[in-house]
Motif scaffolding. Structure first.
Motif, PDB file in Angstrom:
ATOM      1  N   PHE A 200      -3.239 -34.503   7.125  1.00 37.90           N
ATOM      2  CA  PHE A 200      -3.307 -33.735   8.380  1.00 37.90           C
ATOM      3  C   PHE A 200      -4.720 -33.766   8.961  1.00 37.90           C
ATOM      4  N   LEU A 201      -5.740 -33.542   8.125  1.00 35.68           N
ATOM      5  CA  LEU A 201      -7.112 -33.542   8.630  1.00 35.68           C
ATOM      6  C   LEU A 201      -7.495 -34.918   9.170  1.00 35.68           C
ATOM      7  N   ALA A 202      -7.063 -35.987   8.506  1.00 28.28           N
ATOM      8  CA  ALA A 202      -7.345 -37.332   8.998  1.00 28.28           C
ATOM      9  C   ALA A 202      -6.668 -37.559  10.347  1.00 28.28           C
ATOM     10  N   THR A 203      -5.453 -37.057  10.497  1.00 29.18           N
ATOM     11  CA  THR A 203      -4.745 -37.190  11.770  1.00 29.18           C
ATOM     12  C   THR A 203      -5.452 -36.405  12.862  1.00 29.18           C
ATOM     13  N   TYR A 204      -5.951 -35.219  12.517  1.00 26.54           N
ATOM     14  CA  TYR A 204      -6.696 -34.410  13.490  1.00 26.54           C
ATOM     15  C   TYR A 204      -7.937 -35.158  13.976  1.00 26.54           C
ATOM     16  N   VAL A 205      -8.689 -35.723  13.044  1.00 22.54           N
ATOM     17  CA  VAL A 205      -9.890 -36.480  13.414  1.00 22.54           C
ATOM     18  C   VAL A 205      -9.525 -37.701  14.254  1.00 22.54           C
ATOM     19  N   ALA A 206      -8.424 -38.364  13.903  1.00 24.36           N
ATOM     20  CA  ALA A 206      -8.011 -39.550  14.651  1.00 24.36           C
ATOM     21  C   ALA A 206      -7.650 -39.209  16.092  1.00 24.36           C
ATOM     22  N   VAL A 207      -6.936 -38.088  16.276  1.00 24.86           N
ATOM     23  CA  VAL A 207      -6.534 -37.688  17.627  1.00 24.86           C
ATOM     24  C   VAL A 207      -7.732 -37.217  18.436  1.00 24.86           C
ATOM     25  N   GLU A 208      -8.589 -36.400  17.821  1.00 24.62           N
ATOM     26  CA  GLU A 208      -9.679 -35.770  18.562  1.00 24.62           C
ATOM     27  C   GLU A 208     -10.890 -36.685  18.765  1.00 24.62           C
ATOM     28  N   VAL A 209     -11.112 -37.622  17.863  1.00 23.52           N
ATOM     29  CA  VAL A 209     -12.322 -38.446  17.924  1.00 23.52           C
ATOM     30  C   VAL A 209     -12.006 -39.924  18.115  1.00 23.52           C
ATOM     31  N   MET A 210     -11.177 -40.478  17.227  1.00 19.32           N
ATOM     32  CA  MET A 210     -10.959 -41.924  17.237  1.00 19.32           C
ATOM     33  C   MET A 210     -10.181 -42.390  18.464  1.00 19.32           C
ATOM     34  N   LEU A 211      -9.155 -41.642  18.869  1.00 17.56           N
ATOM     35  CA  LEU A 211      -8.382 -42.036  20.043  1.00 17.56           C
ATOM     36  C   LEU A 211      -9.234 -42.034  21.310  1.00 17.56           C
ATOM     37  N   PRO A 212      -9.988 -40.966  21.620  1.00 17.24           N
ATOM     38  CA  PRO A 212     -10.859 -41.027  22.800  1.00 17.24           C
ATOM     39  C   PRO A 212     -11.878 -42.162  22.731  1.00 17.24           C
ATOM     40  N   ARG A 213     -12.459 -42.402  21.571  1.00 17.63           N
ATOM     41  CA  ARG A 213     -13.424 -43.490  21.433  1.00 17.63           C
ATOM     42  C   ARG A 213     -12.748 -44.851  21.615  1.00 17.63           C
ATOM     43  N   ARG A 214     -11.511 -44.968  21.159  1.00 16.04           N
ATOM     44  CA  ARG A 214     -10.773 -46.211  21.339  1.00 16.04           C
ATOM     45  C   ARG A 214     -10.488 -46.450  22.817  1.00 16.04           C
TER      46      ARG A 214
ATOM     47  N   ALA B 206     -18.023 -21.766   9.663  1.00 17.94           N
ATOM     48  CA  ALA B 206     -18.450 -23.164   9.687  1.00 17.94           C
ATOM     49  C   ALA B 206     -17.270 -24.092   9.962  1.00 17.94           C
ATOM     50  N   VAL B 207     -16.143 -23.833   9.298  1.00 17.86           N
ATOM     51  CA  VAL B 207     -14.954 -24.656   9.524  1.00 17.86           C
ATOM     52  C   VAL B 207     -14.462 -24.494  10.954  1.00 17.86           C
ATOM     53  N   TRP B 208     -14.485 -23.275  11.459  1.00 17.23           N
ATOM     54  CA  TRP B 208     -14.049 -23.014  12.842  1.00 17.23           C
ATOM     55  C   TRP B 208     -14.946 -23.744  13.831  1.00 17.23           C
ATOM     56  N   ILE B 209     -16.251 -23.645  13.656  1.00 23.47           N
ATOM     57  CA  ILE B 209     -17.183 -24.330  14.560  1.00 23.47           C
ATOM     58  C   ILE B 209     -16.991 -25.843  14.488  1.00 23.47           C
ATOM     59  N   LEU B 210     -16.799 -26.368  13.285  1.00 21.81           N
ATOM     60  CA  LEU B 210     -16.610 -27.808  13.125  1.00 21.81           C
ATOM     61  C   LEU B 210     -15.337 -28.279  13.818  1.00 21.81           C
ATOM     62  N   SER B 211     -14.253 -27.541  13.647  1.00 18.74           N
ATOM     63  CA  SER B 211     -12.986 -27.945  14.272  1.00 18.74           C
ATOM     64  C   SER B 211     -13.078 -27.899  15.789  1.00 18.74           C
TER      65      SER B 211
ATOM     66  N   GLY C 137     -15.886 -28.127  17.503  1.00 17.32           N
ATOM     67  CA  GLY C 137     -16.830 -29.165  17.889  1.00 17.32           C
ATOM     68  C   GLY C 137     -16.190 -30.537  17.933  1.00 17.32           C
ATOM     69  N   ILE C 138     -15.320 -30.829  16.973  1.00 16.88           N
ATOM     70  CA  ILE C 138     -14.618 -32.115  16.965  1.00 16.88           C
ATOM     71  C   ILE C 138     -13.742 -32.251  18.199  1.00 16.88           C
ATOM     72  N   MET C 139     -13.013 -31.189  18.537  1.00 20.20           N
ATOM     73  CA  MET C 139     -12.179 -31.234  19.733  1.00 20.20           C
ATOM     74  C   MET C 139     -13.030 -31.402  20.984  1.00 20.20           C
ATOM     75  N   ALA C 140     -14.122 -30.649  21.084  1.00 19.87           N
ATOM     76  CA  ALA C 140     -14.997 -30.733  22.257  1.00 19.87           C
ATOM     77  C   ALA C 140     -15.592 -32.128  22.400  1.00 19.87           C
ATOM     78  N   TYR C 141     -15.907 -32.755  21.278  1.00 27.06           N
ATOM     79  CA  TYR C 141     -16.455 -34.114  21.338  1.00 27.06           C
ATOM     80  C   TYR C 141     -15.437 -35.082  21.926  1.00 27.06           C
ATOM     81  N   GLY C 142     -14.177 -34.972  21.483  1.00 33.55           N
ATOM     82  CA  GLY C 142     -13.146 -35.864  22.009  1.00 33.55           C
ATOM     83  C   GLY C 142     -12.951 -35.688  23.505  1.00 33.55           C
ATOM     84  N   ILE C 143     -12.926 -34.429  23.960  1.00 33.24           N
ATOM     85  CA  ILE C 143     -12.782 -34.176  25.395  1.00 33.24           C
ATOM     86  C   ILE C 143     -13.985 -34.714  26.154  1.00 33.24           C
ATOM     87  N   TYR C 144     -15.174 -34.572  25.576  1.00 26.89           N
ATOM     88  CA  TYR C 144     -16.385 -35.086  26.218  1.00 26.89           C
ATOM     89  C   TYR C 144     -16.326 -36.606  26.371  1.00 26.89           C
ATOM     90  N   VAL C 145     -15.869 -37.304  25.323  1.00 25.36           N
ATOM     91  CA  VAL C 145     -15.769 -38.766  25.389  1.00 25.36           C
ATOM     92  C   VAL C 145     -14.787 -39.179  26.480  1.00 25.36           C
TER      93      VAL C 145
END
Length: 362
Positions: free
Chosen positions: A176-190, A262-267, A269-277
Motif C-alpha cells: 500500500f505504501l509503495a502504491t501511495y508513493v507511486a501515485v503521489e510522486v512517480m506518476l506526476p514525475r512520469r 512526523a508520519v502525518w507531515i510526511l504523507s 508532503g508527499i501528496m503536496a509534492y505530486g500536486i506541485y509537479v
C-alpha cells in the motif's frame, strides 16, 4: 493531439509483485498480470492473515485458558480491519489508475504509452517489504526480546511478532505504501518526464488532468483513513472506560505524538509534492503554447499589426482571432483539481492531526 484512436495499446496498472506471488500460488495464477478485481489476490491474502490471527491464534488462546486479545482490548480489532482496508485500497488504486489513464486519453497523447505500464515498480515494493521485515524482526528479537514477548502474551504473542507481523502485515502494508508513493510522486514525475501535452478540448478546462488529480486525492484519502484508525487504536483504549477500556499498556506519550506528527507531515508532503509537479508541468505547457502562438503571429510576413502602429481601440480581425487563441490557452487551469476538490483536500489534510490532538487531549 489525437483522440479516440482505438488502435493505440492502452497502458495498464498490472499487479503488485506480492499479488502476483500470491496469484501463482492460487488458481488465479494465470491472471497475474491483470489489474486486480475488487477482491484480488492481495485482499484474499489479507483475509488469510486475519484468519490466522483471529481464528488460529485466538483459538489457541481460548483452548489454553487465556483471555482473548479482543476481549481485553476491543479496539485491537482495528488492526485486522486496517490490514484488509490497506489491501482493498491498494487494489482500488490500481483500478482507478487504469480508469484515470483512459479518461485522460494518456494512450493517445504520448508516443510510447507503454511507459505508463506498471503503476508501481517491483523494486520499490520489495525494498519496503525488506525494510519492514528487517525492522519488525530486529524489534522482536533484539529490542523486545523473545523472553519478554512470551512473558507478556505467551506463545501466541511470540508467533505474532515473529511470523504474522513480518510476513503477513508487512507485505500488505508495504505494498500500500509503495502504491501511495507511486501515485503521489512517480506518476506526476512520469507525466512531466514524457512532457504530455495539455488537452485543450477538456470541457472542464483542466487540461485533461482531472482524473489524475482525483487519483492523487483518493490515494491520500486512503492513507488518511489509516492514520485516523491508528490514532483511535492508539489513544482510544486509554480514553474509553467500561467494556472498551484497556489499561495494560502505557498511555502514549511524547514519542508517540512526535512519531504520528512526523508520519502525518510526511504523507501530506508527499501528496503536496505530486500536486506541485503536476502544476509545474501544466504551467510549463501553457507557457510554451503561448510562446508558440506569439512567435507564429510575429513571424507572419503579412501580419497587419506591429508594436509601433498597433491600434488597441480598433484591432484587426487577425488580432482578434489571435486573442481568442490566447484566451483559449490561458483559460485552462494550472492545477488538476476543481474548487470542490481543493476544499476536500484541505479538510482531509487537517482531519488526522485534529483527531490525534483531540484524542491526546482527552
Amino acid at each position: 493531439m489525437t483522440h479516440g484512436n482505438n488502435s493505440v495499446q492502452q497502458p495498464h496498472a498490472g499487479r503488485s509483485p506480492i499479488a502476483r506471488l500470491v496469484g501463482r500460488l492460487t488458481a488465479d495464477g494465470d491472471a497475474s498480470n491483470r489489474t486486480p478485481t475488487t477482491w484480488g489476490p492481495l485482499a484474499w491474502f489479507a483475509v488469510a492473515v486475519i484468519a490466522v490471527e483471529l481464528v488460529g491464534l485466538q483459538g489457541y488462546r481460548l483452548l489454553t485458558g487465556q483471555v482473548l486479545t479482543f476481549v481485553q482490548n476491543p479496539l485491537w480489532l482495528i488492526r485486522p480491519l486496517v490490514l484488509l482496508g490497506a489491501a482493498l485500497g491498494t487494489e482500488s488504486l490500481y483500478r482507478r489508475y487504469d480508469r484515470a489513464l483512459t479518461r485522460s486519453n494518456i494512450g493517445d497523447r504520448v508516443e510510447k504509452p507503454e511507459r505508463f505500464d506498471r503503476l508501481v515498480p517491483d523494486w520499490l515494493v520489495w525494498l519496503l517489504v525488506g525494510l519492514g521485515i528487517g525492522f519488525t524482526l530486529v524489534n522482536a528479537v533484539a529490542i523486545l526480546t523473545i523472553q519478554q514477548l512470551y512473558a507478556a502474551g505467551g506463545a501466541t504473542r511470540v508467533f505474532r511478532f515473529l511470523v504474522v507481523t513480518p510476513f503477513g502485515y508487512v507485505p500488505i502494508l508495504a505494498t500500500f505504501l509503495a502504491t501511495y508513493v507511486a501515485v503521489e510522486v512517480m506518476l506526476p514525475r512520469r507525466i512531466a518526464a514524457v512532457d504530455i501535452e495539455l488537452d485543450y478540448l477538456d470541457p472542464e478546462q483542466l487540461g485533461g488532468m482531472r482524473p489524475i488529480g482525483e487519483l492523487v486525492k483518493l490515494a491520500y484519502y486512503y492513507l488518511m483513513v489509516g492514520l485516523v484508525a491508528y490514532a483511535i487504536a492508539t489513544y482510544g483504549p486509554h480514553i474509553l472506560s467500561g467494556a472498551l477500556g484497556y489499561s495494560a499498556l502505557d498511555a502514549p506519550g511524547l514519542a508517540v505524538n512526535i512519531a504520528f506528527t512526523a508520519v502525518w507531515i510526511l504523507s501530506v508532503g508527499i501528496m503536496a509534492y505530486g500536486i506541485y509537479v503536476l502544476h509545474q508541468h501544466m504551467a510549463r505547457q501553457k507557457r510554451e503554447r503561448l510562446y508558440d502562438l506569439d512567435r507564429q503571429a510575429r513571424e507572419q510576413v503579412d501580419a497587419p499589426w506591429d508594436i509601433q502602429s498597433f491600434d488597441a481601440l480598433n484591432p484587426p480581425s487577425e488580432y482578434r482571432r489571435y486573442r481568442k487563441q490566447v484566451e483559449f490557452v490561458t483559460g485552462t487551469k494550472e492545477y488538476p483539481a476543481t474548487f470542490t476538490m481543493w476544499t476536500q483536500l484541505v479538510v482531509g489534510v487537517m482531519l488526522p492531526k485534529a483527531i490525534q490532538l483531540l484524542l491526546a487531549a482527552v
